[in-house]
Design a protein around this motif. Sequence first.
Motif, PDB file in Angstrom:
ATOM      1  N   GLU A 165       0.848   4.198  -2.858  1.00 46.63           N
ATOM      2  CA  GLU A 165       0.555   5.591  -2.515  1.00 46.63           C
ATOM      3  C   GLU A 165       1.684   6.518  -2.943  1.00 46.63           C
ATOM      4  O   GLU A 165       1.446   7.671  -3.309  1.00 46.63           O
ATOM      5  N   LYS A 166       2.909   6.036  -2.902  1.00 47.99           N
ATOM      6  CA  LYS A 166       4.067   6.866  -3.247  1.00 47.99           C
ATOM      7  C   LYS A 166       4.409   6.800  -4.735  1.00 47.99           C
ATOM      8  O   LYS A 166       5.385   7.404  -5.176  1.00 47.99           O
ATOM      9  N   ARG A 194       0.834  -1.205   0.000  1.00 50.76           N
ATOM     10  CA  ARG A 194       0.000   0.000   0.000  1.00 50.76           C
ATOM     11  C   ARG A 194       0.868   1.254   0.000  1.00 50.76           C
ATOM     12  O   ARG A 194       0.557   2.238  -0.678  1.00 50.76           O
ATOM     13  N   SER A 195       1.947   1.210   0.758  1.00 53.78           N
ATOM     14  CA  SER A 195       2.837   2.364   0.820  1.00 53.78           C
ATOM     15  C   SER A 195       3.470   2.633  -0.539  1.00 53.78           C
ATOM     16  O   SER A 195       3.560   3.783  -0.987  1.00 53.78           O
TER      17      SER A 195
END
Length: 547
Positions: free
Chosen positions: A272-273, A268-269
């Motif tokens: 998102e990035k 997920r990180s």
Amino acid sequence: MTRMLLSRNDILAAYDSRGREMLQLFTGRATAADAQFDAARSLSATDEVEFADSEELELEDGNADQLFGVLQDVIVRRAMGRRLQDMATHDPLTGLSNRTHFHAQLENSLTEARHIAGKIAFVLIDLDHFRDLNNTLGHQAGDAILLEVGRRIQALASEADAIARFGGDEFALVMKGISSSDDIMPMVGRLLEAVTSLVTDHSPKIRLSASLGVALFPDHGADINELLQNADIALYRAKAEGRGQAQIFAPQMRAALTERLQQMSTFRSLLEKGKVRPYYQPQIQLTDRRCHGFEALARWILPNGDLLSPAHFPNALSDPEAAVMLGEHMLLSISNDLLRWQKANMPPFKVSINVTAPELRRGDYPRKVAELFASKGVPLSRLTVEVTESVLLDDKATQVAQALSDLRQMGVSISLDDFGTGFASLTHLKTYTIDEIKIDRSFIAGLNSNSDDQAIVRATLVLARSLRIKTVAEGLESESQLRFLRTLGCDYGQGYFFSPAVPAAQAERYFWASPERGRRYNIYQPISIEHLIRKGAKAFAMVGIAK
């Protein structure tokens, strides 16, 4: 103050026949549907009714009706009190304990087990795919199934065992008096059989199954929370390994779950990035080595510059929500790249994208694809959707088939990936309208030495040609493989022989460098793009050496 204690027989004797009949109605003749709450269960032959000062009465002539009214009120209040208490502690559908009451029962069982240094087993039972069944047959049929499952569990359990409906399609059972996990296996087998042997009146062809997770006290938990959590972890493992089975908790299960959660968090990180991007592997027309198009493959860029493929995060992508998130992100990125290439006046070519079962069975995938490409002004004919045979074998195959049909009607091509590795490849060619099949790399790898692989590839190419289906050979890595495939009439190939997956800008340069547009590239040995990036060899990012 006067306090009177009257037995049930004394009360009945004080009334005429009509009064006794009315009183009997309240104390012993309720309907079957309300029998468990009826006043007959609140007053037995030896029960006594006690009137407080506020309900003081004297048995005098003419007071029979007044006494009957008071008794009626007491009976109704007592019945309602018991009804409310029962509603607070039991599931209204099955009559089993609810989660709150079961927690209290489990706590009592743990206290007893600690006192005698004994063991108990906590079993979680979850019906497989019950939501789909409920939506298909209707909630009335679903309730009937839950009621029967509860009855069967209750019939198998001993009087000392505690049973509950935990909510939805999940049941729980506490087994006492066990010495090891071996003691519970016969019971586990009977529970699984009890569910799978249940045939519904609404759809006799549907067979139920259940997954079970088991945790033992004190081996797998010293308190309620730990025991419940570990049983839930065991249940998750049972579902992950194919459902319809039971798993007893083991410490390594918790470690695997922790790893999965960490992968999900990292995934997920990265999304998102913006660290997850499509890399494009060329698909080459074998007759002239012209670049026909690309397959878009997800690559995750780590802070140190290393690239990871989805194979490094299998647990994250096994989650349906994560698969949908990645699919949406990839589709958006690919449409942006296609738009940029379109504005650069590049000749039209196709881009393939891998699509998972969770994406297709949501029902809105074709619409989302159409809206996205329309908003970019990119023709849908530029897109190829790749599905594996496991997607076509999904439990919601009808929805998957409808989604693929809708996509094809919109102009999207359909490709069957990893052909030959599934259970029903030929059936899928008959059932679905397929534009292209991709011969799995496991067959291509053995072309130089394995006669069986050669025979399989030859037969596949002949079959595809007779059905007018295009073919793509995956994992092509040598000149000899290329010659064999070209001789047999394979249409396209992709693999390290031509190029690994590269970023969009390098894919564009690769396309312009195809034979008919100037220089010709050949690969003498496979070189990973990860190696090139680490070495900073941008000049050779095409993974080719110009002749």
